[in-house]
Write an enzyme that holds these catalytic residues in place. Sequence first.
Site, PDB file in Angstrom:
ATOM      1  N   ARG A  25       8.568  11.737 -13.355  1.00  0.00           N
ATOM      2  CA  ARG A  25       7.781  11.174 -14.449  1.00  0.00           C
ATOM      3  C   ARG A  25       6.713  12.185 -14.885  1.00  0.00           C
ATOM      4  O   ARG A  25       6.385  12.283 -16.059  1.00  0.00           O
ATOM      5  CB  ARG A  25       7.156   9.857 -14.002  1.00  0.00           C
ATOM      6  CG  ARG A  25       6.754   9.009 -15.144  1.00  0.00           C
ATOM      7  CD  ARG A  25       6.725   7.542 -14.789  1.00  0.00           C
ATOM      8  NE  ARG A  25       8.041   6.933 -14.818  1.00  0.00           N
ATOM      9  CZ  ARG A  25       8.290   5.685 -14.449  1.00  0.00           C
ATOM     10  NH1 ARG A  25       7.320   4.930 -13.999  1.00  0.00           N
ATOM     11  NH2 ARG A  25       9.515   5.194 -14.520  1.00  0.00           N
ATOM     12  N   ARG A  44       7.565  20.540  -1.952  1.00  0.00           N
ATOM     13  CA  ARG A  44       8.268  19.302  -1.562  1.00  0.00           C
ATOM     14  C   ARG A  44       8.726  18.471  -2.759  1.00  0.00           C
ATOM     15  O   ARG A  44       8.809  17.241  -2.673  1.00  0.00           O
ATOM     16  CB  ARG A  44       7.397  18.424  -0.659  1.00  0.00           C
ATOM     17  CG  ARG A  44       7.153  19.056   0.697  1.00  0.00           C
ATOM     18  CD  ARG A  44       6.265  18.185   1.544  1.00  0.00           C
ATOM     19  NE  ARG A  44       5.991  18.852   2.801  1.00  0.00           N
ATOM     20  CZ  ARG A  44       6.320  18.367   3.999  1.00  0.00           C
ATOM     21  NH1 ARG A  44       6.907  17.196   4.102  1.00  0.00           N
ATOM     22  NH2 ARG A  44       6.032  19.036   5.084  1.00  0.00           N
ATOM     23  N   THR A  91       3.698   1.465 -11.993  1.00  0.00           N
ATOM     24  CA  THR A  91       4.220   0.127 -12.246  1.00  0.00           C
ATOM     25  C   THR A  91       3.752  -0.789 -11.123  1.00  0.00           C
ATOM     26  O   THR A  91       3.366  -0.324 -10.050  1.00  0.00           O
ATOM     27  CB  THR A  91       5.759   0.124 -12.300  1.00  0.00           C
ATOM     28  OG1 THR A  91       6.250   0.676 -11.083  1.00  0.00           O
ATOM     29  CG2 THR A  91       6.266   0.918 -13.471  1.00  0.00           C
ATOM     30  N   GLU A 161       7.290  -8.474   5.708  1.00  0.00           N
ATOM     31  CA  GLU A 161       7.679  -9.806   6.202  1.00  0.00           C
ATOM     32  C   GLU A 161       6.652 -10.790   5.660  1.00  0.00           C
ATOM     33  O   GLU A 161       5.498 -10.428   5.460  1.00  0.00           O
ATOM     34  CB  GLU A 161       7.632  -9.835   7.735  1.00  0.00           C
ATOM     35  CG  GLU A 161       8.632  -8.941   8.431  1.00  0.00           C
ATOM     36  CD  GLU A 161      10.046  -9.479   8.357  1.00  0.00           C
ATOM     37  OE1 GLU A 161      10.225 -10.642   7.935  1.00  0.00           O
ATOM     38  OE2 GLU A 161      10.973  -8.729   8.702  1.00  0.00           O
ATOM     39  N   MET A 179       1.144   0.168  -4.655  1.00  0.00           N
ATOM     40  CA  MET A 179       1.083   0.765  -3.317  1.00  0.00           C
ATOM     41  C   MET A 179       0.157   1.978  -3.161  1.00  0.00           C
ATOM     42  O   MET A 179       0.212   2.642  -2.126  1.00  0.00           O
ATOM     43  CB  MET A 179       2.505   1.130  -2.852  1.00  0.00           C
ATOM     44  CG  MET A 179       3.422  -0.075  -2.788  1.00  0.00           C
ATOM     45  SD  MET A 179       5.048   0.294  -2.128  1.00  0.00           S
ATOM     46  CE  MET A 179       4.677   0.587  -0.414  1.00  0.00           C
ATOM     47  N   GLU A 180      -0.663   2.293  -4.148  1.00  0.00           N
ATOM     48  CA  GLU A 180      -1.484   3.511  -4.032  1.00  0.00           C
ATOM     49  C   GLU A 180      -2.950   3.369  -4.461  1.00  0.00           C
ATOM     50  O   GLU A 180      -3.789   4.190  -4.087  1.00  0.00           O
ATOM     51  CB  GLU A 180      -0.873   4.654  -4.880  1.00  0.00           C
ATOM     52  CG  GLU A 180       0.478   5.166  -4.416  1.00  0.00           C
ATOM     53  CD  GLU A 180       1.641   4.336  -4.917  1.00  0.00           C
ATOM     54  OE1 GLU A 180       1.440   3.546  -5.870  1.00  0.00           O
ATOM     55  OE2 GLU A 180       2.738   4.432  -4.349  1.00  0.00           O
ATOM     56  N   ASP A 203       8.006  -5.828 -12.649  1.00  0.00           N
ATOM     57  CA  ASP A 203       8.799  -6.911 -12.049  1.00  0.00           C
ATOM     58  C   ASP A 203       7.882  -8.078 -11.730  1.00  0.00           C
ATOM     59  O   ASP A 203       6.666  -7.910 -11.608  1.00  0.00           O
ATOM     60  CB  ASP A 203       9.552  -6.422 -10.805  1.00  0.00           C
ATOM     61  CG  ASP A 203       8.670  -5.627  -9.871  1.00  0.00           C
ATOM     62  OD1 ASP A 203       8.636  -4.391  -9.999  1.00  0.00           O
ATOM     63  OD2 ASP A 203       7.974  -6.249  -9.055  1.00  0.00           O
TER      64      ASP A 203
HETATM   65  N1  HPA Z   1       5.344  -4.246  -4.806  1.00  0.00           N
HETATM   66  C1  HPA Z   1       4.812  -3.056  -4.545  1.00  0.00           C
HETATM   67  N2  HPA Z   1       4.822  -2.068  -5.398  1.00  0.00           N
HETATM   68  C2  HPA Z   1       5.416  -2.265  -6.586  1.00  0.00           C
HETATM   69  C3  HPA Z   1       5.983  -3.468  -6.923  1.00  0.00           C
HETATM   70  C4  HPA Z   1       5.940  -4.526  -5.984  1.00  0.00           C
HETATM   71  O1  HPA Z   1       6.432  -5.640  -6.216  1.00  0.00           O
HETATM   72  N3  HPA Z   1       6.496  -3.352  -8.170  1.00  0.00           N
HETATM   73  C5  HPA Z   1       6.223  -2.098  -8.587  1.00  0.00           C
HETATM   74  N4  HPA Z   1       5.577  -1.436  -7.632  1.00  0.00           N
END
Ligand code: HPA
Length: 234
Positions: A25, A44, A91, A161, A179-180, A203
């Site tokens: 990207r 990397r 995202t 989980e 996640m960041e 999503d």
């Molecule tokens: N969870 C974690 N990170 C993401 C998600 C998710 O549902 N969608 C896009 N990045």
Amino acid sequence: MSTPHIRAKEGEFAESILLPGDPLRAKYIAENFLEGAELVTDVRGILGYTGSWKGKRVSVMGTGMGIPSISIYVPELIKEYGVKNLMRIGTCGAGQDYIKLEDVILAEGCCTDSGMLDIFPGDFAPIANFEMLNTAYEKSLQRGNRTFVGLMKSSDLFYGEPVPGDDLWARYGVLGVEMEGAALYTIAARYGARALMLCTVSDSPFEDRELTSAQRETSLNNMIELALDTIIEF
Ligand code: HPA
């Protein structure tokens, strides 16, 4: 000059950088948006470029996925290359039923289940730079985006989980999951840089549809332009 994870020479990064998770990207942004973009690092496969947008020098580099990965690159960019303004573009999953696919979320702050904040004797609250947030918000509204500002959750696990209390994030108004972000804001605070995370919703557990590839491309391009227009103000 180089660092263990970045091979760019001194001065090859601009003071302002966009940080997508996906290195391809970064390549896409360099090739389709920046003028005169040059590859400055590829260690990397983490591609980084510097070019210009509307006459201002801007860099773009991938971070990889997750807090440990972004936590390698952000300190090196700030401490070793003098980067001052960092904007993650990514995202996220929707955390509320009223948040729809393609909506824009500006992360005012990030909660996390990551251990990275365990260094504090209490709970640190990672927040965005206010001026960047405010600028991005105004510009996002001008573009006609459905735009939300609030808390995000930066998870360590994509495939977690179910754990007791999982529902509390939504109940306390967290807008989305990625996640960041918490790492970006915490490291920027540590080294005195400006940071903002801008996400589009890719999503949702509340919607029974998926984005088409054309919709993904449009919302991605919209987010890139918004991020570039914001970061050149700093
Ligand atoms: N969870 C974690 N990170 C993401 C998600 C998710 O549902 N969608 C896009 N990045």
